[in-house]
Design a protein around this motif. Sequence first.
Motif, short mmCIF file in Angstrom:
data_model
loop_
_atom_site.label_atom_id
_atom_site.label_comp_id
_atom_site.label_asym_id
_atom_site.label_seq_id
_atom_site.Cartn_x
_atom_site.Cartn_y
_atom_site.Cartn_z
N GLN A 1 150.93 -13.63 -104.98
CA GLN A 1 150.56 -13.48 -104.07
C GLN A 1 152.61 -14.25 -103.99
O GLN A 1 152.67 -14.88 -104.42
CB GLN A 1 149.74 -14.52 -103.43
CG GLN A 1 149.45 -14.60 -101.95
CD GLN A 1 148.65 -15.38 -101.12
OE1 GLN A 1 148.63 -16.47 -101.58
NE2 GLN A 1 147.64 -14.79 -100.54
N ASN B 1 149.67 -6.07 -108.51
CA ASN B 1 148.29 -6.02 -107.65
C ASN B 1 148.19 -4.47 -107.53
O ASN B 1 146.66 -4.65 -107.32
CB ASN B 1 148.63 -6.66 -105.85
CG ASN B 1 148.63 -7.64 -106.23
OD1 ASN B 1 148.69 -8.14 -107.61
ND2 ASN B 1 149.60 -8.89 -104.95
N SER C 1 140.22 -7.89 -105.25
CA SER C 1 140.37 -7.69 -104.09
C SER C 1 140.78 -8.96 -103.78
O SER C 1 141.18 -9.67 -103.74
CB SER C 1 140.32 -6.34 -103.24
OG SER C 1 140.95 -5.71 -101.91
N SER C 2 140.89 -8.50 -102.05
CA SER C 2 141.10 -10.01 -101.32
C SER C 2 140.32 -9.73 -100.11
O SER C 2 140.62 -8.55 -99.28
CB SER C 2 142.28 -10.77 -101.28
OG SER C 2 142.53 -11.52 -100.29
N LYS D 1 146.88 -4.84 -101.57
CA LYS D 1 145.33 -5.24 -101.69
C LYS D 1 144.60 -4.58 -101.37
O LYS D 1 143.37 -4.01 -101.61
CB LYS D 1 144.41 -7.03 -101.43
CG LYS D 1 145.17 -8.52 -102.24
CD LYS D 1 144.68 -7.95 -103.62
CE LYS D 1 145.14 -8.87 -104.02
NZ LYS D 1 144.22 -8.84 -106.05
N ALA E 1 136.16 -8.50 -102.99
CA ALA E 1 136.96 -9.78 -101.79
C ALA E 1 136.36 -10.92 -101.29
O ALA E 1 136.40 -11.94 -100.50
CB ALA E 1 137.58 -8.95 -100.58
N TRP F 1 139.87 -17.69 -99.12
CA TRP F 1 139.98 -18.00 -99.71
C TRP F 1 139.29 -19.59 -101.20
O TRP F 1 138.63 -19.35 -100.38
CB TRP F 1 140.63 -19.34 -98.81
CG TRP F 1 142.19 -20.29 -100.00
CD1 TRP F 1 143.56 -19.79 -100.05
CD2 TRP F 1 141.37 -21.71 -100.10
NE1 TRP F 1 144.08 -20.99 -100.47
CE2 TRP F 1 142.68 -21.95 -100.36
CE3 TRP F 1 140.52 -22.66 -99.74
CZ2 TRP F 1 142.63 -23.53 -101.22
CZ3 TRP F 1 140.64 -23.76 -101.01
CH2 TRP F 1 142.00 -24.01 -101.44
N THR G 1 146.17 -20.67 -105.38
CA THR G 1 146.47 -21.28 -104.36
C THR G 1 147.37 -22.57 -104.28
O THR G 1 147.97 -23.10 -103.56
CB THR G 1 145.31 -21.55 -103.58
OG1 THR G 1 144.43 -21.90 -104.43
CG2 THR G 1 144.69 -19.78 -103.22
N ASP H 1 132.78 -14.83 -99.11
CA ASP H 1 134.11 -15.62 -98.62
C ASP H 1 132.83 -17.04 -97.52
O ASP H 1 133.93 -18.16 -97.01
CB ASP H 1 135.28 -14.71 -97.69
CG ASP H 1 134.12 -14.45 -96.66
OD1 ASP H 1 132.76 -14.36 -96.43
OD2 ASP H 1 134.70 -13.99 -94.73
#
Length: 239
Positions: A85, A105, A132-133, A150, A173, A176, A182, A234
Amino acid sequence: MAERGHALIVGASSGIGFRLAERLLEDHAVSVIARRSERLQPLCERGATAFPADVTVLDSIPKLVADVVAANGPLTALIYCAGMQRLKPMRTMSVKDVEQLYTLNLMAPTVFGAQFASRRVSAEAAVFCAVSSIAAERPEAGIVTYAASKAGLSTLVSGLAREIGPRRAVGVAPGWIDTEMTQSFSHLYDDAFRERLAKNSPAGPATVESVVDTILFLLSPAARSITGQIVRVDGGAAI
């Protein structure tokens, strides 16, 4: 997946990839790839086969996959966990920044996906899974290039699923999560950020373990009718 299958994890040196390798070692032959070979040693001590490599050297991937298959047999799973990132406004993104993000990525998993599609590489019931995200669906200022890479990865999964049946292609996906990546942005992801995330996540913030649990489900026979899908993990933060 058949009992005692062969799982290849790309990006196994930390975070999701490392924990996934630990879990899969309970009943799989596990091959692990990462650039930082010293990080793979604990997995090797538990039975994993390490292939230290920099997967951004795209031309090296076909031989790398061939070596993995020669060592432990055709794959029943390939999980792409590698990623990076860059938290920068678009006006400050350099050409090198963009190239590095897209190579790791998106371009590398595309090459791995092409190798996986070969019947010489993967078994008939094998599963390709990519991390992924939620940024792919919810790009924000400062992570536009990351989000775009992503989004491409998510599209790779859905397109690959159409080509490789009966093999499956799936993805997760995460929102955070607290990982080494991170943590390197602690000036942004501070206590106040964590408190806001907890308040906005009806099921609680996602964790490495919850993402790994989801991947293991997607690799299992219980998910045999799921392909081409990206599962959001998430805690409901993006609702």
